[in-house]
Design a protein around this motif. Structure first.
Motif, PDB file in Angstrom:
ATOM      1  N   GLN A 181       0.831  -1.200   0.000  1.00 42.97           N
ATOM      2  CA  GLN A 181       0.000   0.000   0.000  1.00 42.97           C
ATOM      3  C   GLN A 181       0.870   1.256   0.000  1.00 42.97           C
ATOM      4  O   GLN A 181       1.776   1.398   0.814  1.00 42.97           O
ATOM      5  N   SER A 227       5.024   2.927  -5.102  1.00 47.75           N
ATOM      6  CA  SER A 227       4.877   3.304  -6.511  1.00 47.75           C
ATOM      7  C   SER A 227       4.777   2.086  -7.425  1.00 47.75           C
ATOM      8  O   SER A 227       4.176   2.157  -8.492  1.00 47.75           O
ATOM      9  N   TYR A 236       3.029  -0.421  -6.929  1.00 48.98           N
ATOM     10  CA  TYR A 236       1.658  -0.948  -6.851  1.00 48.98           C
ATOM     11  C   TYR A 236       0.690   0.223  -6.707  1.00 48.98           C
ATOM     12  O   TYR A 236       0.121   0.467  -5.640  1.00 48.98           O
ATOM     13  N   PRO A 237       0.514   0.985  -7.785  1.00 49.82           N
ATOM     14  CA  PRO A 237      -0.255   2.241  -7.702  1.00 49.82           C
ATOM     15  C   PRO A 237      -1.717   2.065  -7.340  1.00 49.82           C
ATOM     16  O   PRO A 237      -2.354   3.018  -6.873  1.00 49.82           O
ATOM     17  N   THR A 238      -2.287   0.886  -7.563  1.00 45.74           N
ATOM     18  CA  THR A 238      -3.707   0.689  -7.231  1.00 45.74           C
ATOM     19  C   THR A 238      -3.919   0.354  -5.757  1.00 45.74           C
ATOM     20  O   THR A 238      -5.064   0.311  -5.297  1.00 45.74           O
ATOM     21  N   ARG A 239      -2.861   0.141  -5.019  1.00 45.26           N
ATOM     22  CA  ARG A 239      -2.981  -0.234  -3.618  1.00 45.26           C
ATOM     23  C   ARG A 239      -2.691   0.986  -2.734  1.00 45.26           C
ATOM     24  O   ARG A 239      -1.547   1.357  -2.529  1.00 45.26           O
ATOM     25  N   LYS A 240      -3.746   1.591  -2.259  1.00 42.75           N
ATOM     26  CA  LYS A 240      -3.635   2.787  -1.443  1.00 42.75           C
ATOM     27  C   LYS A 240      -3.636   2.413   0.037  1.00 42.75           C
ATOM     28  O   LYS A 240      -4.199   1.390   0.429  1.00 42.75           O
ATOM     29  N   TYR A 276      -4.897   1.955   3.560  1.00 43.46           N
ATOM     30  CA  TYR A 276      -6.303   1.838   3.979  1.00 43.46           C
ATOM     31  C   TYR A 276      -6.618   2.838   5.089  1.00 43.46           C
ATOM     32  O   TYR A 276      -5.777   3.195   5.913  1.00 43.46           O
ATOM     33  N   ASP A 278     -10.011 -10.807  -1.033  1.00 41.03           N
ATOM     34  CA  ASP A 278     -10.870  -9.630  -0.913  1.00 41.03           C
ATOM     35  C   ASP A 278     -12.284  -9.907  -1.389  1.00 41.03           C
ATOM     36  O   ASP A 278     -13.064  -8.986  -1.622  1.00 41.03           O
TER      37      ASP A 278
END
Length: 303
Positions: free
Chosen positions: A165, A168, A170-174, A176, A264
Motif C-alpha cells: 500500500q 509506486s 503498486y499504484p492501485t494499492r492505497k 487503507y 478480498d
C-alpha cells in the motif's frame, strides 16, 4: 358523537381554527409519554476475516464496553445512540488449514465505535414486561491493527505496507483508512426489572467496507521491492512462515510476487454482543407508568 359540521356552523372561524390546532398539538401528548433511557453495555467482541478459518473463531473473543442513550418514541419504536470500545484479534497458528499455518500471520486491534440507529420492539414492554427487538443504524469506527514480535513487543502493521500500500510499484494499492463507516444491525431481548430499570441482551453485527481490519486482503508483493521501500521489518511481518518451527509445517521462504496472501472476496466484520442495563426517566408525572396518558392540563395553552 357530536355533529362536527353542525358545530362548525355555530363556532366563529378564528375559534374553530384554534380548536383544530390545539387538538392536533395535543394528540401526541395525550397518546404517549415519551421516555429517555441512559445506560451501559458490557459484553464481548469478535471478528470475522482472513485470519479465521471458521466464520467466527470464539477462541479470539475479547471484551467490549459501552454507553448509550435512548429515546422511546412510542411502545414499539426507540431511537438510540451509543459509544462502544472493544478489541478484536486473530491468528493463523490456531487454524488447521495448511495454507494458513504456513502463512503464520496474527493481529490484534482496538475498535472504537460511535453509532446511531433505531430499535423496533415487538411487544409493549410495560404490558408484557419482556420484548424481543431488532435494531439497525449507521456507525463510525476506528481501528489500528498490530501484532507481537517474538519478544512480545507490539508492532504496528499499517505503516509497514505489508501488501504494498502506497508503494509506486503498486499504484492501485492505497493505504487503507483506519476510520470508516459501518452498518450495525442485530437483535436482542429486553426485560423490565422495575418501572425505571430495563435489562437486556443483544447481539450486534457490523458490516464494514474494508478488508483490512486484520491487515490482510490481497497478494504478496515482491520481497525486494518491499525491502527497499519499507525496510526489513515490513518483509518480516508480510510473511511469517519462516518463524514456524514445528513438525506439522516445514520452514518456508517468502512467496513470489502475486502469490495469494488473503482474499478480498468478502469484507471483514466485527461484532459486539452482551448485556445492557438502562435507567429510564422523563415522560411526565405520575410515577414511571411508561405510556400513561397525560392530563389535559399538560396540553399547550393558547388562551
Amino acid at each position: 358523537m357530536p355533529n362536527l359540521s353542525l358545530l362548525k356552523n355555530h363556532v366563529p372561524g378564528a375559534v374553530w381554527k384554534s380548536v383544530v390546532v390545539i387538538v392536533l398539538l395535543c394528540a401526541p401528548f395525550t397518546a404517549f409519554s415519551q421516555y429517555w433511557q441512559a445506560g451501559g453495555f458490557l459484553g464481548i467482541s469478535n471478528y470475522s476475516g482472513d485470519l479465521t478459518q471458521k466464520r467466527v473463531d470464539m477462541r479470539y473473543t475479547r471484551y467490549a464496553v459501552g454507553l448509550h442513550v435512548k429515546r422511546d418514541i412510542n411502545r414499539y419504536l426507540t431511537l438510540r445512540a451509543g459509544l462502544t470500545y472493544g478489541r478484536i484479534a486473530g491468528a493463523d497458528s490456531t487454524n488447521t488449514d495448511t495454507f494458513l499455518l504456513r502463512r503464520n500471520l496474527s493481529f490484534r486491534s482496538p475498535v472504537f465505535e460511535a453509532q446511531v440507529g433505531v430499535e423496533i420492539n415487538f411487544l409493549d414492554l410495560d404490558e408484557k414486561k419482556i420484548t424481543p427487538y431488532i435494531h439497525g443504524g449507521v456507525g463510525f469506527y476506528s481501528f489500528y491493527p498490530t501484532t507481537k514480535d517474538a519478544n512480545g513487543n507490539t508492532v504496528k502493521l499499517r505503516p509497514l505496507s505489508t501488501e504494498g500500500q502506497g508503494m509506486s510499484q503498486y499504484p492501485t494499492r492505497k493505504p487503507y483508512n483506519i476510520r470508516q463507516f459501518s452498518i450495525p444491525f442485530g437483535a436482542g431481548v429486553k426485560v423490565l426489572l422495575r418501572d425505571n430499570l430495563v435489562a437486556g441482551f443483544e447481539i450486534g453485527l457490523r458490516k464494514t467496507f474494508t478488508d483490512y481490519l486484520d491487515d490482510v486482503s490481497l497478494t504478496y508483493v515482491d520481497r525486494n521491492s518491499l525491502l527497499r521501500s519499507r525496510g526489513r521489518q515490513a518483509v518480516d511481518y508480510a510473511f511469517r512462515g519462516d518463524e514456524v518451527n514445528g513438525t506439522h509445517v516445514s520452514r518456508s521462504t517468502y512467496p513470489p510476487d502475486g502469490t495469494t496472501r488473503g482474499s478480498d472476496k468478502y469484507k471483514d466484520w466485527y461484532m459486539f454482543s452482551g448485556f445492557t442495563l438502562s435507567y429510564r426517566f422523563g415522560g411526565g408525572s405520575g410515577g414511571y407508568n411508561h405510556w400513561k396518558r397525560q392530563k389535559a392540563s399538560q396540553c399547550p395553552r393558547f388562551f
